[in-house]
Design a protein around this motif. Structure first.
Motif, PDB file in Angstrom:
ATOM      1  N   ASP A 224      -3.381 -31.390 -14.385  1.00 16.86           N
ATOM      2  CA  ASP A 224      -3.555 -30.021 -13.901  1.00 16.86           C
ATOM      3  C   ASP A 224      -3.315 -29.049 -15.046  1.00 16.86           C
ATOM      4  O   ASP A 224      -2.873 -29.443 -16.137  1.00 16.86           O
ATOM      5  N   ALA A 227       1.922 -25.961 -13.811  1.00 10.00           N
ATOM      6  CA  ALA A 227       2.973 -26.429 -12.895  1.00 10.00           C
ATOM      7  C   ALA A 227       3.932 -25.266 -12.724  1.00 10.00           C
ATOM      8  O   ALA A 227       4.774 -25.014 -13.582  1.00 10.00           O
ATOM      9  N   ALA A 230       6.097 -26.494  -9.039  1.00  6.36           N
ATOM     10  CA  ALA A 230       5.969 -27.961  -9.001  1.00  6.36           C
ATOM     11  C   ALA A 230       5.840 -28.509  -7.586  1.00  6.36           C
ATOM     12  O   ALA A 230       5.961 -29.715  -7.364  1.00  6.36           O
ATOM     13  N   LEU A 233       2.778 -30.927  -7.412  1.00  4.43           N
ATOM     14  CA  LEU A 233       3.054 -32.208  -8.069  1.00  4.43           C
ATOM     15  C   LEU A 233       3.947 -33.091  -7.199  1.00  4.43           C
ATOM     16  O   LEU A 233       3.720 -34.302  -7.077  1.00  4.43           O
ATOM     17  N   ALA A 250       2.410 -37.186 -14.673  1.00 10.70           N
ATOM     18  CA  ALA A 250       1.729 -35.903 -14.540  1.00 10.70           C
ATOM     19  C   ALA A 250       1.625 -35.251 -15.910  1.00 10.70           C
ATOM     20  O   ALA A 250       2.511 -35.415 -16.756  1.00 10.70           O
ATOM     21  N   CYS A 252       0.467 -31.379 -17.454  1.00 13.03           N
ATOM     22  CA  CYS A 252       0.062 -29.997 -17.181  1.00 13.03           C
ATOM     23  C   CYS A 252       0.189 -29.186 -18.472  1.00 13.03           C
ATOM     24  O   CYS A 252       1.216 -29.271 -19.163  1.00 13.03           O
ATOM     25  N   GLY A 255       3.789 -25.555 -18.335  1.00 14.61           N
ATOM     26  CA  GLY A 255       4.909 -25.933 -17.477  1.00 14.61           C
ATOM     27  C   GLY A 255       5.816 -24.754 -17.194  1.00 14.61           C
ATOM     28  O   GLY A 255       6.836 -24.563 -17.855  1.00 14.61           O
ATOM     29  N   LEU A 257       7.480 -24.133 -14.234  1.00 13.37           N
ATOM     30  CA  LEU A 257       8.644 -24.733 -13.559  1.00 13.37           C
ATOM     31  C   LEU A 257       9.651 -23.669 -13.121  1.00 13.37           C
ATOM     32  O   LEU A 257      10.830 -23.706 -13.466  1.00 13.37           O
ATOM     33  N   GLY A 261      11.718 -25.803  -9.671  1.00  9.42           N
ATOM     34  CA  GLY A 261      10.642 -26.704 -10.075  1.00  9.42           C
ATOM     35  C   GLY A 261      11.137 -27.960 -10.777  1.00  9.42           C
ATOM     36  O   GLY A 261      10.633 -29.063 -10.526  1.00  9.42           O
ATOM     37  N   ILE A 265      10.685 -32.030  -9.638  1.00  6.23           N
ATOM     38  CA  ILE A 265      10.175 -33.113 -10.477  1.00  6.23           C
ATOM     39  C   ILE A 265      11.182 -34.263 -10.517  1.00  6.23           C
ATOM     40  O   ILE A 265      10.824 -35.444 -10.358  1.00  6.23           O
ATOM     41  N   LEU A 273       6.722 -35.996 -16.585  1.00  3.11           N
ATOM     42  CA  LEU A 273       5.841 -34.834 -16.569  1.00  3.11           C
ATOM     43  C   LEU A 273       5.693 -34.374 -18.014  1.00  3.11           C
ATOM     44  O   LEU A 273       6.684 -34.035 -18.673  1.00  3.11           O
TER      45      LEU A 273
END
Length: 316
Positions: A224, A227, A230, A233, A250, A252, A255, A257, A261, A265, A273
């Motif tokens: 993606d 994020a 998140a 995800l 994952a 991205c 990030g 987050l 977030g 994860i 991630l």
């Protein structure tokens, strides 16, 4: 190290992600330009270019990340300062382009904020925009100045190189809108493609309805661009595991987050991630999050643009 560029190139930094600018300048083998970007007591931006830029090719590196409005105003004010200092050409280098998710009228009486921000950057005096993995490619068309839309996927391809050509590897697009992005990454990885049928009842909340493709006993890479909280995800990774996925990773580009977030994860089936340093990396991201640098990507694009060379050749 990129070969030395000629002397009229100058790279400056706002306050959003100074370390990334330092790394870009290291690759270019030049000193970072001198500029004062601080705050007055009431919070207004105080900016001054501390060296002559008359006739120079100037690049201002500034992600419009949290705090978004402050970083955006910094960028606009810096562009104005360079314009009034008679810079030869001003390129806004925005690794993460904020407000990009509002790229159309998805409901009545809502703004198209991605277009508004493009107008602000152009009116401030930028001659060119350089950015990484826009949320939607059509945002390039919102600008009346040239846009260099760089892709971070080759950074991820290098990271996952040991996974390539595995029959058990699939790339997962977390929604229908990201299919093209995931398909191109899957092609580079010689992997299969899986698509998630996802809905958003409200902002920052995702519900998975269907998985289009086989994930049983597969190694899945959710691919993606952003994020944020998140939530997507976490929901998608849980759904993949419920359907028999062996491993879930994952990747991205940006990030963010925000909120909790990182906790989402850490509490999800995601084993790793992978994000880039388009946003500041000096945050507590937890044991599952790994940051890859896009400084060389940006430095090489700056060098090629400065020397009048093709940037698209970088991605062949």
């Amino acid at each position: 190290m990129i070969k030395t560029v000629n002397g009229d190139l100058k790279v400056f930094s706002g306050n959003s992600n100074r370390q990334l600018t330092v790394d870009i300048c290291r690759h270019l083998n030049i000193e970072m330009g001198k500029a004062h970007v601080e705050r007055f007591a009431d919070g207004e931006v105080d900016a001054q270019v501390l060296e002559s830029v008359r006739g120079h090719d100037c690049y201002i590196v500034q992600s419009t990340c949290t705090p978004v409005n402050e970083n955006l105003m910094e960028l606009l004010i810096m562009i104005d300062a360079f314009k009034r200092a008679s810079a030869g050409k001003i390129t806004a280098v925005i690794p993460y382009y904020g407000y990009a998710r509002a790229d159309r009228k998805a409901a009545p009486r809502v703004p198209i904020t991605a277009k508004l921000v493009s107008n602000l950057i152009t009116e401030a005096g930028a001659d060119r925009l350089m950015t990484v993995d826009l949320h939607a490619g059509q945002i390039q068309g919102f600008f009346d100045i040239p846009v260099d839309h760089l892709r971070a996927r080759h950074v991820f391809v290098d990271y996952f190189k040991d996974f390539k050509k595995s029959e058990s590897l699939v790339v997962v697009s977390p929604d229908v809108g990201g299919v093209e992005r995931a398909r191109k990454f899957a092609a580079r990885m010689d992997a299969g493609l899986v698509i998630i049928d996802k809905r958003r009842p409200k902002a920052n909340e995702a519900v998975v309805y269907n998985i289009i493709g086989d994930v049983k006993d597969k190694t899945c890479i959710i691919f993606d661009d952003i994020a944020d909280t998140a939530g997507t995800l976490a929901v998608v990774s849980n759904k993949l595991k419920e359907n028999g996925a062996a491993h879930v990773y994952a990747a991205c580009s940006h990030g963010i987050l925000s909120r909790n977030g990182v906790d989402k994860i850490n509490n999800s089936p995601i084993e790793k991630l992978i994000i880039t340093d388009s946003l500041p990396a000096n945050r507590n991201l937890g044991p599952k999050v790994e940051v890859l640098s896009i400084s060389y990507l940006l430095a090489e694009a700056i060098r090629r643009n400065h020397d009048g060379m093709s940037i698209s050749d970088m991605f062949k």
